[in-house]
Motif scaffolding. Structure first.
Motif, short mmCIF file in Angstrom:
data_model
loop_
_atom_site.label_atom_id
_atom_site.label_comp_id
_atom_site.label_asym_id
_atom_site.label_seq_id
_atom_site.Cartn_x
_atom_site.Cartn_y
_atom_site.Cartn_z
N THR A 297 0.85 -1.19 0.14
CA THR A 297 -0.16 0.07 0.10
C THR A 297 0.83 1.25 -0.01
N ALA A 298 0.50 2.17 -0.73
CA ALA A 298 1.22 3.42 -0.84
C ALA A 298 0.58 4.66 -0.18
N HIS A 299 -0.69 4.90 -0.42
CA HIS A 299 -1.26 6.18 -0.23
C HIS A 299 -1.58 5.94 1.68
N PRO A 300 -1.38 7.06 2.21
CA PRO A 300 -1.89 7.02 3.68
C PRO A 300 -3.33 6.84 3.83
N ILE B 47 -10.26 6.41 10.99
CA ILE B 47 -9.49 7.35 10.38
C ILE B 47 -9.97 8.73 11.05
N PRO B 48 -9.32 9.39 11.48
CA PRO B 48 -9.66 10.60 12.21
C PRO B 48 -10.32 11.73 11.09
N CYS C 171 -4.46 13.12 7.84
CA CYS C 171 -3.32 12.21 7.44
C CYS C 171 -2.21 12.38 8.59
N ASN C 172 -1.73 11.17 8.88
CA ASN C 172 -0.87 10.96 10.14
C ASN C 172 0.74 11.11 9.43
N LYS D 61 4.55 20.08 5.52
CA LYS D 61 4.25 21.41 5.16
C LYS D 61 3.48 21.64 3.89
N ILE D 62 4.24 21.02 2.57
CA ILE D 62 3.90 21.34 1.53
C ILE D 62 2.28 20.65 1.20
N CYS D 63 2.06 19.96 2.05
CA CYS D 63 0.53 19.00 1.74
C CYS D 63 -0.39 19.94 1.99
N LYS D 64 -0.49 21.09 2.82
CA LYS D 64 -1.43 22.04 3.20
C LYS D 64 -1.52 23.01 2.03
#
Length: 329
Positions: A250-253, A275-276, A295-296, A300-303
């Motif tokens: 599995t790749a994606h969180p 998943i919260p 996501c756990n 920073k770039i994700c936001k």
């Protein structure tokens, strides 16, 4: 593998008084001939409306706002989104069929089972009444309906959920379509009947050489029936790969969270994993990654910036900044 369906950059909007809101955002995937393709994700992620777009069954306030849905039949290749109503009717029910979520509401309570099964035959064939009745009887026996002759004369309210689901499958397959879309076909059934329905669909796929799109939130159903799978989240595909890779690499969180939630069901020593948070509401998507708040492994770039769906290994795609450098943009 030769494809029977190619969805390219599909966009679906919700029309509101304050403007259109995008619910499906540039979704692309291919379904091979005689292949079982799974679409999995939480409720509200866009699975069912994608299927309805393939069938040209979207109704106001939903509409397709871009992309292509190319269907390759034995005779020709067509972009379903460009077809007029009379043209799509020649394909719908004959070349492409759909099993809807709730058989109790999908079947008409005032018509007999026989009449509802032969309706597609009336529209798509020149068979006489006796031949259509014979085909309906054969199909009921094919899907494992007992006392099929009597069932033909009965009404939906007289039958159980499992029987109605089998009848829905019979209706969908009566014209031997090349593509079958199954939208949560086992949701309302008990575990024993679920297993029977999945076994039946696998058997009928082989018998009719039919490709299947299996739409579900149940990863167990995906493992049982599919060869390739796309994970939907908030109107996008976040991971796509073969079913073995999905479970073992599995790749994606988000996919990892779905798997962890399933495996925690059987572990009495641990609390049930969830998943919260919640899926973002349609039309109110965050600026960056749509899964960032839940996501756990967020960075920073994700936001601030949304990741692209990239190939991280042969046949394995993922939409996550964790793999941005290893992928091929």
């Amino acid at each position: 593998m030769e494809n029977i369906l190619e969805v390219k950059n599909l966009n679906i909007d919700l029309i509101t008084e304050k403007g259109n809101k995008k619910l499906i955002d540039n979704v692309s995937f291919n379904v091979g001939k005689k292949q079982s393709y799974g679409i999995v994700g939480e409720s509200g992620c866009g699975k069912s409306i994608t299927a309805l777009a393939v069938m040209q069954l979207l109704s106001f306030p939903l509409k397709t706002s871009g992309g292509e849905i190319n269907f390759h039949s034995e005779k020709e290749s067509v972009n379903i989104l460009s077809l007029k109503k009379n043209e799509i009717r020649k394909i719908r029910g004959k070349e492409i069929s759909m099993i809807f979520q709730e058989p109790m509401t999908a079947l008409d309570p005032i018509f007999t089972i026989e009449r509802q099964i032969i309706e597609a035959l009336k529209f798509h064939t020149d068979l006489n009444k006796k031949d259509m009745s014979d085909m309906a009887l054969q199909m009921l026996k094919k899907v494992g309906i007992p006392r099929a002759e009597e069932i033909l004369k009965e009404y939906p309210h007289q039958l159980s959920g499992g029987m109605l689901q089998r009848i829905m499958i019979a209706i969908a397959l009566i014209c031997k379509p090349k593509l079958l879309i199954a939208d949560e076909p086992t949701t309302a059934l008990d575990v024993t009947i679920q297993a029977q329905i999945l076994d039946l669909m696998n058997e009928l796929k082989t018998s009719f050489d039919t490709s299947i799109i299996m739409i579900t939130h149940d990863l167990g159903v995906i493992a049982e029936t599919c060869e390739k799978v796309a994970v939907f989240y908030a109107g996008q595909i976040v991971e796509e790969t073969d079913v073995v890779t999905l479970f073992h690499n599995t790749a994606h969180p988000y996919t990892s969270g779905l798997l962890k939630a399933v495996t925690s069901l059987g572990d009495k020593s641990k609390n049930l994993f969830t998943i919260p948070g919640m899926v973002p509401a349609g039309g109110h998507m965050p600026k960056g990654c749509r899964f960032e708040e839940r996501c756990n492994k967020k960075m920073k770039i994700c936001k601030d910036k949304s990741p692209e769906l990239i190939e991280i290994a042969d046949g394995h795609k993922c939409r996550c900044w964790l793999y941005a450098e290893s992928g091929d943009n």
